[in-house]
Design an enzyme around this catalytic site. Structure first.
Site, PDB file in Angstrom:
ATOM      1  N   SER A  69       0.884  -1.117  -0.025  1.00  0.00           N
ATOM      2  CA  SER A  69      -0.051   0.023   0.055  1.00  0.00           C
ATOM      3  C   SER A  69       0.805   1.205   0.004  1.00  0.00           C
ATOM      4  O   SER A  69       1.969   1.368   0.813  1.00  0.00           O
ATOM      5  CB  SER A  69      -0.895   0.100   1.173  1.00  0.00           C
TER       6      SER A  69
ATOM      7  N   TYR B 163      -1.918  -1.005  10.093  1.00  0.00           N
ATOM      8  CA  TYR B 163      -2.010  -1.526   8.778  1.00  0.00           C
ATOM      9  C   TYR B 163      -0.526  -1.030   7.947  1.00  0.00           C
ATOM     10  O   TYR B 163      -0.051  -1.756   7.286  1.00  0.00           O
ATOM     11  CB  TYR B 163      -3.234  -0.779   8.109  1.00  0.00           C
TER      12      TYR B 163
ATOM     13  N   LYS C 282       2.235  -3.447   6.116  1.00  0.00           N
ATOM     14  CA  LYS C 282       2.481  -3.486   4.619  1.00  0.00           C
ATOM     15  C   LYS C 282       4.026  -3.441   4.692  1.00  0.00           C
ATOM     16  O   LYS C 282       4.560  -3.900   3.602  1.00  0.00           O
ATOM     17  CB  LYS C 282       1.678  -2.281   3.913  1.00  0.00           C
TER      18      LYS C 282
HETATM   19  N1  LIG Z   1      -8.581  -0.660  -1.883  1.00  0.00           N
HETATM   20  C1  LIG Z   1      -7.584   0.066  -1.721  1.00  0.00           C
HETATM   21  O1  LIG Z   1      -7.783   1.273  -2.144  1.00  0.00           O
HETATM   22  C2  LIG Z   1      -5.948  -0.518  -1.557  1.00  0.00           C
HETATM   23  C3  LIG Z   1      -5.086   0.353  -1.283  1.00  0.00           C
HETATM   24  C4  LIG Z   1      -3.755  -0.374  -1.151  1.00  0.00           C
HETATM   25  C5  LIG Z   1      -3.338  -1.496  -1.061  1.00  0.00           C
HETATM   26  N2  LIG Z   1      -4.803  -2.312  -1.166  1.00  0.00           N
HETATM   27  C6  LIG Z   1      -4.713  -3.658  -0.732  1.00  0.00           C
HETATM   28  O2  LIG Z   1      -5.193  -4.445  -1.727  1.00  0.00           O
HETATM   29  C7  LIG Z   1      -5.674  -5.808  -1.351  1.00  0.00           C
HETATM   30  C8  LIG Z   1      -6.900  -5.923  -1.608  1.00  0.00           C
HETATM   31  O3  LIG Z   1      -7.805  -4.960  -0.740  1.00  0.00           O
HETATM   32  P1  LIG Z   1      -9.348  -4.990  -1.447  1.00  0.00           P
HETATM   33  O4  LIG Z   1      -9.452  -3.392  -1.266  1.00  0.00           O
HETATM   34  O5  LIG Z   1      -9.635  -5.548  -2.545  1.00  0.00           O
HETATM   35  O6  LIG Z   1     -10.131  -5.366   0.067  1.00  0.00           O
HETATM   36  P2  LIG Z   1     -11.361  -5.753   0.028  1.00  0.00           P
HETATM   37  O7  LIG Z   1     -12.491  -5.425  -0.867  1.00  0.00           O
HETATM   38  O8  LIG Z   1     -11.794  -5.878   1.577  1.00  0.00           O
HETATM   39  O9  LIG Z   1     -11.505  -7.311  -0.191  1.00  0.00           O
HETATM   40  C9  LIG Z   1     -10.637  -8.326   0.696  1.00  0.00           C
HETATM   41  C10 LIG Z   1     -10.561  -9.516   0.338  1.00  0.00           C
HETATM   42  O10 LIG Z   1      -9.826 -10.412   1.155  1.00  0.00           O
HETATM   43  C11 LIG Z   1     -10.378 -11.477   1.594  1.00  0.00           C
HETATM   44  N3  LIG Z   1     -10.285 -11.536   3.015  1.00  0.00           N
HETATM   45  C12 LIG Z   1     -10.500 -10.383   3.943  1.00  0.00           C
HETATM   46  N4  LIG Z   1     -10.433 -10.793   5.162  1.00  0.00           N
HETATM   47  C13 LIG Z   1      -9.864 -11.930   5.179  1.00  0.00           C
HETATM   48  C14 LIG Z   1      -9.656 -13.241   5.998  1.00  0.00           C
HETATM   49  N5  LIG Z   1      -9.583 -12.883   7.457  1.00  0.00           N
HETATM   50  N6  LIG Z   1      -9.232 -14.327   5.707  1.00  0.00           N
HETATM   51  C15 LIG Z   1      -9.275 -14.511   4.503  1.00  0.00           C
HETATM   52  N7  LIG Z   1      -9.532 -13.871   3.371  1.00  0.00           N
HETATM   53  C16 LIG Z   1      -9.918 -12.563   3.909  1.00  0.00           C
HETATM   54  C17 LIG Z   1     -11.899 -11.036   1.487  1.00  0.00           C
HETATM   55  O11 LIG Z   1     -12.531 -12.392   1.149  1.00  0.00           O
HETATM   56  P3  LIG Z   1     -13.978 -12.911   1.901  1.00  0.00           P
HETATM   57  O12 LIG Z   1     -14.391 -11.436   2.829  1.00  0.00           O
HETATM   58  O13 LIG Z   1     -14.935 -13.291   0.828  1.00  0.00           O
HETATM   59  O14 LIG Z   1     -13.548 -13.922   2.842  1.00  0.00           O
HETATM   60  C18 LIG Z   1     -11.731 -10.369   0.109  1.00  0.00           C
HETATM   61  O15 LIG Z   1     -11.877 -11.018  -0.993  1.00  0.00           O
HETATM   62  C19 LIG Z   1      -5.286  -5.662   0.065  1.00  0.00           C
HETATM   63  O16 LIG Z   1      -3.987  -6.329   0.543  1.00  0.00           O
HETATM   64  C20 LIG Z   1      -5.301  -4.389   0.641  1.00  0.00           C
HETATM   65  O17 LIG Z   1      -4.410  -3.943   1.779  1.00  0.00           O
HETATM   66  C21 LIG Z   1      -6.176  -1.867  -1.250  1.00  0.00           C
END
Ligand SMILES: NC(=O)c1ccc[n+]([C@@H]2O[C@H](COP(=O)([O-])OP(=O)(O)OC[C@H]3O[C@@H](n4cnc5c(N)ncnc54)[C@H](OP(=O)(O)O)[C@@H]3O)[C@@H](O)[C@H]2O)c1
Length: 233
Positions: A143, A154, A158
Site C-alpha cells: 500500500s 495496517y 504493509k
Molecule cells: N482498496 C484500496 O484502496 C487499497 C489500497 C492499497 C492496498 N490495498 C490492498 O489491496 C488488497 C485487496 O484490497 P481490497 O481493497 O480489494 O479489499 P476488500 O475489498 O476488503 O477485499 C478483501 C478480500 O480479502 C478477503 N479477506 C478479508 N479478510 C480475510 C480473512 N480474514 N481471511 C481470508 N480472506 C480474507 C476477502 O474475502 P471474504 O471476505 O470473501 O472472505 C476479500 O476477497 C489488500 O492487500 C489491501 O491491503 C488496497
C-alpha cells in the site's frame, strides 16, 4: 500478447475487490485460477465471471486469521489440478482507526496474522515447488498509505510485506522465482471506501505486470498498478 496458458494462480481474497479483478485479469491471459475467500458462497460472482474465459478453476476457502484456516487454504489449493505457479497474496484487512499511542497488542496481532503471517505461510508452502519447477511468480499486495498514524497497524504490516518480499526475492535470486510487491492505488472497494480516487477496474492491466514478467526478469521490486492505468487492457 503474453499469455499464461497452463499456469495456475492462487489469488487470495478474490471473492471481491482487487483480488476479483486480478483473478479475471489473469484468466484473460489464459491462466487457470484458484479462487479464495473465507466462505464458499462468496466466490460465486468471481467464478461466474471466470466462465467467460477458457480456463480451469479451483476453489480454496479459509480464514487467514487462524493457523488452521491458513492450513486449510494451503491444503485445498494444493489439491487443484495443477501446482501453484503464481501466488498472488492479495487478501488483507484494514486496521481499526485508533491513536498510534493507544493501539493495543491484540490489534497488532490480529492484523499481522492476516496481512503478514498468513502471507508468509503461503509463500513458505508454495515457493519450494516453484523452485523445484524453475518457475514462479509471487506478488504481494502492499500500500502507498503514508502519514496516517491512526492506521499504523495496517501501514506497518504493509512495510513488513515490502521487506519480506525483498528478502524472499534474494533467497531465489537466479532461480526464476520472481518475488515482487504491488501497490494497487487507492481504489473503490470495501477496504478502500467510496471516496477512493479510482474505480477498482483501473487496477488492470497494471496488477498483471509482475505476473507477466519474462523468465529471470526483475525481482524484489516495487510495482505501482496506477503507472499502467492508461494502458490498453
Ligand atoms: N482498496 C484500496 O484502496 C487499497 C489500497 C492499497 C492496498 N490495498 C490492498 O489491496 C488488497 C485487496 O484490497 P481490497 O481493497 O480489494 O479489499 P476488500 O475489498 O476488503 O477485499 C478483501 C478480500 O480479502 C478477503 N479477506 C478479508 N479478510 C480475510 C480473512 N480474514 N481471511 C481470508 N480472506 C480474507 C476477502 O474475502 P471474504 O471476505 O470473501 O472472505 C476479500 O476477497 C489488500 O492487500 C489491501 O491491503 C488496497
Amino acid at each position: 500478447m503474453k499469455m499464461l496458458e497452463n499456469k495456475w494462480a492462487l489469488v487470495t481474497g478474490s471473492s471481491r475487490g482487487i483480488g476479483q479483478q486480478i483473478a479475471w485479469g489473469l484468466a484473460g491471459r489464459g491462466c487457470n485460477i484458484i479462487v479464495h475467500g473465507r466462505e464458499r458462497q462468496n466466490l460465486d460472482a468471481t467464478l461466474a465471471g471466470l466462465k467467460a474465459y477458457p480456463v480451469q478453476t479451483a476453489i480454496a476457502t479459509g480464514e487467514l486469521a487462524s493457523a488452521a484456516g491458513v492450513a486449510q487454504v494451503i491444503e485445498q489449493a494444493s489439491a487443484a489440478p495443477g501446482p501453484v505457479d503464481i501466488l498472488y497474496n492479495n487478501a488483507a484487512v484494514q486496521a481499526r482507526s485508533e491513536s498510534i499511542l493507544t493501539i493495543d497488542q491484540a490489534e497488532w496481532n490480529r492484523v499481522f496474522q492476516i496481512n503478514v503471517w498468513a502471507l508468509m505461510a503461503l509463500c513458505q508452502a508454495f515457493a519450494p515447488g516453484m523452485r523445484a519447477r524453475g518457475y514462479g511468480r509471487i506478488i504481494n499486495l502492499t500500500s502507498g498509505i503514508a502519514d496516517q498514524p491512526n492506521l499504523a497497524v495496517y501501514s506497518v504490516s504493509k512495510a513488513a510485506v515490502d521487506k519480506y518480499s525483498r528478502d524472499l526475492a534474494a533467497e531465489f535470486k537466479g532461480e526464476n522465482v520472481l518475488v515482487n510487491y504491488l501497490d494497487p492505488g487507492w481504489l473503490q472497494t470495501d477496504l478502500g471506501g467510496k471516496n477512493a480516487w479510482f474505480p477498482v477496474e483501473t487496477v488492470l492491466p497494471g496488477a498483471l505486470v509482475p505476473a507477466l514478467l519474462e523468465d529471470n526478469g526483475p525481482t524484489g521490486r516495487f510495482f505501482s498498478a496506477m503507472d499502467f492505468k492508461y494502458l490498453e487492457k
